[in-house]
Every structure is written in C-alpha cells, then in structure tokens.
Design a protein around this motif. Structure first.
Motif, PDB file in Angstrom:
ATOM      1  N   ASN A  93      22.143 -20.535 -72.376  1.00 29.68           N
ATOM      2  CA  ASN A  93      23.304 -19.366 -72.043  1.00 29.68           C
ATOM      3  C   ASN A  93      24.282 -19.777 -70.737  1.00 29.68           C
ATOM      4  O   ASN A  93      25.208 -19.080 -70.496  1.00 29.68           O
ATOM      5  N   ASP A  94      23.983 -20.847 -70.170  1.00 33.96           N
ATOM      6  CA  ASP A  94      24.614 -21.201 -68.874  1.00 33.96           C
ATOM      7  C   ASP A  94      25.290 -22.414 -69.228  1.00 33.96           C
ATOM      8  O   ASP A  94      24.775 -23.471 -69.353  1.00 33.96           O
ATOM      9  N   TYR A  95      26.807 -22.294 -69.366  1.00 33.96           N
ATOM     10  CA  TYR A  95      27.802 -23.210 -69.812  1.00 33.96           C
ATOM     11  C   TYR A  95      27.447 -24.547 -68.980  1.00 33.96           C
ATOM     12  O   TYR A  95      27.219 -25.710 -69.331  1.00 33.96           O
ATOM     13  N   ASN A  96      27.452 -24.212 -67.535  1.00 32.56           N
ATOM     14  CA  ASN A  96      27.451 -25.477 -66.467  1.00 32.56           C
ATOM     15  C   ASN A  96      26.371 -26.101 -66.766  1.00 32.56           C
ATOM     16  O   ASN A  96      26.311 -27.371 -66.558  1.00 32.56           O
ATOM     17  N   ALA A  97      25.077 -25.498 -67.070  1.00 35.50           N
ATOM     18  CA  ALA A  97      23.815 -26.317 -67.217  1.00 35.50           C
ATOM     19  C   ALA A  97      24.014 -27.223 -68.442  1.00 35.50           C
ATOM     20  O   ALA A  97      23.248 -28.187 -68.499  1.00 35.50           O
ATOM     21  N   VAL A  98      24.460 -26.678 -69.434  1.00 38.69           N
ATOM     22  CA  VAL A  98      24.573 -27.271 -70.879  1.00 38.69           C
ATOM     23  C   VAL A  98      25.401 -28.535 -70.585  1.00 38.69           C
ATOM     24  O   VAL A  98      25.111 -29.612 -71.032  1.00 38.69           O
ATOM     25  N   ILE A  99      26.571 -28.341 -69.757  1.00 43.95           N
ATOM     26  CA  ILE A  99      27.421 -29.481 -69.438  1.00 43.95           C
ATOM     27  C   ILE A  99      26.878 -30.778 -68.813  1.00 43.95           C
ATOM     28  O   ILE A  99      27.013 -31.933 -69.135  1.00 43.95           O
ATOM     29  N   GLU A 100      25.999 -30.252 -67.704  1.00 42.63           N
ATOM     30  CA  GLU A 100      25.279 -30.948 -66.911  1.00 42.63           C
ATOM     31  C   GLU A 100      24.256 -31.863 -67.823  1.00 42.63           C
ATOM     32  O   GLU A 100      24.010 -32.951 -67.627  1.00 42.63           O
ATOM     33  N   LYS A 101      23.214 -31.058 -68.538  1.00 45.72           N
ATOM     34  CA  LYS A 101      22.264 -31.480 -69.233  1.00 45.72           C
ATOM     35  C   LYS A 101      22.634 -32.573 -70.068  1.00 45.72           C
ATOM     36  O   LYS A 101      21.956 -33.636 -70.184  1.00 45.72           O
ATOM     37  N   TYR A 102      23.538 -32.385 -70.653  1.00 42.22           N
ATOM     38  CA  TYR A 102      24.060 -33.295 -71.858  1.00 42.22           C
ATOM     39  C   TYR A 102      25.064 -34.495 -71.482  1.00 42.22           C
ATOM     40  O   TYR A 102      25.579 -34.827 -72.101  1.00 42.22           O
ATOM     41  N   ASN A 103      25.398 -34.334 -70.191  1.00 40.00           N
ATOM     42  CA  ASN A 103      26.328 -35.343 -69.537  1.00 40.00           C
ATOM     43  C   ASN A 103      27.539 -35.170 -70.219  1.00 40.00           C
ATOM     44  O   ASN A 103      28.203 -36.362 -70.563  1.00 40.00           O
ATOM     45  N   ILE A 104      28.313 -34.086 -70.341  1.00 42.22           N
ATOM     46  CA  ILE A 104      29.520 -33.832 -70.918  1.00 42.22           C
ATOM     47  C   ILE A 104      30.514 -33.674 -70.070  1.00 42.22           C
ATOM     48  O   ILE A 104      30.549 -33.299 -69.019  1.00 42.22           O
ATOM     49  N   ASP A 105      31.697 -34.631 -70.385  1.00 39.40           N
ATOM     50  CA  ASP A 105      32.718 -34.584 -69.400  1.00 39.40           C
ATOM     51  C   ASP A 105      33.736 -33.591 -69.963  1.00 39.40           C
ATOM     52  O   ASP A 105      34.207 -33.578 -70.922  1.00 39.40           O
ATOM     53  N   ASP A 106      33.652 -32.296 -69.204  1.00 39.55           N
ATOM     54  CA  ASP A 106      34.313 -31.102 -69.695  1.00 39.55           C
ATOM     55  C   ASP A 106      35.961 -31.377 -69.135  1.00 39.55           C
ATOM     56  O   ASP A 106      36.624 -30.254 -69.091  1.00 39.55           O
ATOM     57  N   THR A 107      36.272 -32.198 -68.335  1.00 35.33           N
ATOM     58  CA  THR A 107      37.389 -32.384 -67.920  1.00 35.33           C
ATOM     59  C   THR A 107      38.517 -33.058 -69.136  1.00 35.33           C
ATOM     60  O   THR A 107      39.697 -33.026 -69.083  1.00 35.33           O
TER      61      THR A 107
END
Length: 171
Positions: A150-164
């Motif tokens: 449910n936490d977008y930022n936690a998902v981005i961090e966990k899966y090492n996603i470059d959301d830039t």
C-alpha cells in the motif's frame, strides 16, 4: 591413428579459441516498470473505466499494483494504493476506485451508485501509476511478504525501481 588424434586435437583447439565481437550489455535480473497515466477523466461516456493495454504483455506471476495521485505536498507526490474507497458523512460507501488486470491490459474503474455526482476533483483529470513487478517464482512470494504494498515509496525502494524514469501516458 596418431594423425587422426592430432587432427582432432588441433580442430578442438581451433574451434574453442574462436571469439567474435562482444554483444551489447544486458540488464541483470528482471526489471520492474512504472507507467503513469495522466489527466484521465471518469465519465458516463467511458463507463467510469480506464483501460491501458500492456505492450508487451506481462508474464504469469507478474504482479500489478495501481496507485492514484491524491496530493502534492511540498513538491512531493502522495500516492494511494487501489482499491481506495470514499465514504459519505454517514459512513456509507459513496464510491471506490478499483482495478483488475490480465496479461494483456489493466482496467482502472470507479464503483458506486451515482458516479456522475461524485465531486469533479475526484473524478476528472486523475493521475495513476501502474507498477509492474516481474514474477520470480518463489522469490516473489518472499518479497511480497516483506513490503507494504500500500506504500508506493516502500514498493519503489524494495524493488529498486527508478521512478525518475516513469513512462508517461496521456489517454
């Protein structure tokens, strides 16, 4: 017999020492993807539904998460995970955003009794992020259990996603 063995050894050395140009570098492992759909309006004419076709299609075991932009605070985007529900002042469900997906597409939709009366700021010009996380067999199960989806930022961090480097779409 000795000549045949000599030819075999020379042939083996010749073929094992052949080397061509090195290919382009690949990426390590499976890569997650983020797609941002901007400015979508839920209306009667589209049955309060958005469909995004996945090209290329995703694979069995891939996970799809959807988040709605709810605010920008001090330049930082705030995302809510779907499903997301809104209740009236009496605590009765007014409407909700939800989604479903197949390997071919993602559908984001509103549910409720009189969706045309939902406040325009909650229905028009909406922004969503679709996060596709590649499946990795049993490793995916372990990863899912250790992150708050449910936490977008936690998902981005966990899966090492470059959301830039988000793929932005205007439908």
């Amino acid at each position: 017999k000795k000549i045949l063995t000599l030819f075999a050894v020379v042939g083996l050395i010749a073929f094992t020492s052949c080397e061509g140009p090195e290919g382009p570098p690949g990426q390590d492992g499976l890569i997650a993807e983020v797609i941002e759909v901007n400015g979508y309006s839920f209306q009667q004419s589209n049955n309060f539904r958005l469909r995004y076709d996945l090209k290329p299609e995703i694979f069995p075991g891939d996970m799809v998460l959807v988040y709605r932009l709810v605010a920008v605070e001090n330049g930082v985007k705030v995302w809510n995970a779907l499903p997301e529900s809104a209740f009236d002042s009496n605590g009765v469900l007014d409407f909700s955003y939800n989604f479903e997906f197949s390997k071919f597409d993602v559908d984001i939709f509103m549910l409720g009794y009189d969706l045309g009366t939902v406040s325009p700021n909650l229905r028009l010009n909406q922004t969503f992020r679709i996060v596709i996380i590649p499946g990795a067999g049993n490793n995916l199960t372990a990863k899912k259990s250790s992150v708050n989806l449910n936490d977008y930022n936690a998902v981005i961090e966990k899966y090492n996603i470059d959301d830039t480097n988000v793929k932005k779409i205007k439908l």
